[in-house]
Scaffold this active site. Structure first.
Site, PDB file in Angstrom:
ATOM      1  CG  ASN A 193      -6.508  -0.723   1.258  1.00 20.27           C
ATOM      2  OD1 ASN A 193      -5.811  -0.274   0.350  1.00 20.27           O
ATOM      3  ND2 ASN A 193      -6.009  -1.256   2.351  1.00 20.27           N
ATOM      4  CB  CYS A 234      -0.940   0.014   1.198  1.00 16.65           C
ATOM      5  SG  CYS A 234      -2.086  -1.360   1.206  1.00 16.65           S
ATOM      6  CG  HIS A 291      -3.241   3.617   2.436  1.00 18.15           C
ATOM      7  ND1 HIS A 291      -3.542   3.264   1.135  1.00 18.15           N
ATOM      8  CD2 HIS A 291      -3.378   2.482   3.180  1.00 18.15           C
ATOM      9  CE1 HIS A 291      -3.828   1.977   1.093  1.00 18.15           C
ATOM     10  NE2 HIS A 291      -3.749   1.479   2.314  1.00 18.15           N
TER      11      HIS A 291
END
Ligand code: UT7
Length: 329
Positions: free
Chosen positions: A286, A116, A256
């Site tokens: 996500n 990520c 994020h």
């Protein structure tokens, strides 16, 4: 003395899969509720690739969008850097697939894996190549298709993820605008809390791996949650310090997009007002390496950031990895 070269973003783009998977759809697949997902994560829906769509399919479309917005031809690119942990295959890289698809004949190409945090790691890499004079124009992509490595029977993970791609063109410029600083961090001693155990050289996929679904994401959610907040706050502060800026200088922060509660905790600890924080996790979930660049593309097109203003990207992911980048738009 020659003026300092800066890596400036001259165009962004994105590609989102057409298929929308809502919380109501997930209610039919696992023992969960729309209410639980919304209250614990802020997510309402996410985009999912079909069986025929791959990571490179999304990356190519995002790249074309970014090149068009940057008024740049693929032939002008010196390098293609694809940040992903879900490539089409072990090799060739998604970067090379893109190089051919775009006709970027003089560009070298590679993939970069930092889960990520991938896009921030990619920014640091592209910035270094540009500032050293080794490249003038770089296509930087953040793309993941986590739906392909999700256990769709595990309610603690399958509600979280989505697929997507974001891209930008970075150009060597001498003005004030560009990436001012990047801070990166990693802790490889804590791999157990977020991993895909099978499918690599340690545990090639066999029938047992498939039966146990070891080729899918395993995560200790609460532990990842705590570290995500701590490390993103640390990284955001460190990158600001490197750029000689303060949180109050920020016009926009793009954290994020894993969980709205994580985003709110990070913003609170940095003492940032709500209107400075960009959120689109409700639409996409996500998307791993794609989250920050897709958000940047949307923020810019919505007019949330204007020339000369300061913004920061900050991310955390498997590895563990984390990082932040301060950009003067
Ligand atoms: O990009 C980095 C990667 N990942 C992340 O950043 C994710 C970080 N972690 C999180 O976002 C959160 O930890 C989650 C959203 C994954 C989970 O939220 P939580 O508030 O930490 O819940 P929990 O794991 O502590 O679970 C609470 C309860 C449990 O039930 P019991 O044991 O209290 O009876 C779970 O079994 O919620 C249950 N639960 C669910 N219930 C309904 C877990 N998933 C679900 C679900 N629907 N989908």
């Amino acid at each position: 003395m020659l003026p300092k070269k800066r890596a400036r973003i001259i165009g962004t783009g994105k590609c989102m899969p057409k298929t929308v998977l809502t919380n109501q759809d997930l209610e039919k697949m696992v023992n969960t509720t729309d209410e639980w997902i919304k209250s614990r994560t802020g997510i309402k829906e996410r985009r999912i690739t079909t069986a025929k769509e791959s990571t490179s399919d999304l990356a190519i479309q995002a790249a074309k969008d970014a090149l068009e917005n940057a008024h740049t031809k693929a032939e002008e690119l010196d390098a293609i850097l694809v940040c992903t942990c879900t490539p089409d295959m072990f090799f060739p890289s998604v970067g090379c697939i893109l190089q051919a698809a775009l006709g970027a004949k003089k560009a070298w190409a590679m993939d970069l894996s930092a889960a990520c945090s991938g896009f921030i790691y990619g920014m640091a890499t592209a910035k270094s190549f540009i500032e050293s004079g080794a490249a003038q124009k770089i296509l930087l992509i953040g793309v993941d298709t986590l739906s392909k490595i999700t256990n769709w029977q595990d309610r603690s993970t399958c509600i979280l993820f989505g697929d997507g791609a974001g891209a930008c063109v970075l150009s060597s410029e001498t003005g004030e605008s560009g990436i001012l600083s990047v801070f990166l961090g990693a802790d490889g001693s804590n791999t157990e809390i977020l991993k895909v155990p099978a499918g690599g050289s340690r545990m090639p996929i066999d029938q047992n791996a498939l039966n146990e679904k070891l080729n899918t994401i395993k995560m200790d959610g609460p532990e990842v949650y705590k570290l995500a907040v701590t490390k993103m706050v640390e990284a955001a502060k460190a990158a600001l310090r490197l750029a000689d800026k303060k949180p109050t200088d920020l016009k926009l922060i793009i954290p994020h997009q894993a969980n709205l509660r994580i985003i709110e905790s990070v913003a609170k600890r940095l003492e940032l007002k709500e209107d400075v924080v960009f959120v689109n996790v409700q639409k996409y979930g996500n998307m791993s390496a794609a989250t920050t660049i897709v958000a940047l593309d949307e923020a810019q097109k919505e007019g949330r950031i204007k020339q000369g203003e300061l913004l920061e990207l900050v991310a955390f992911g498997a590895g563990l990895t984390w990082g932040a980048a301060v950009i003067q738009w």
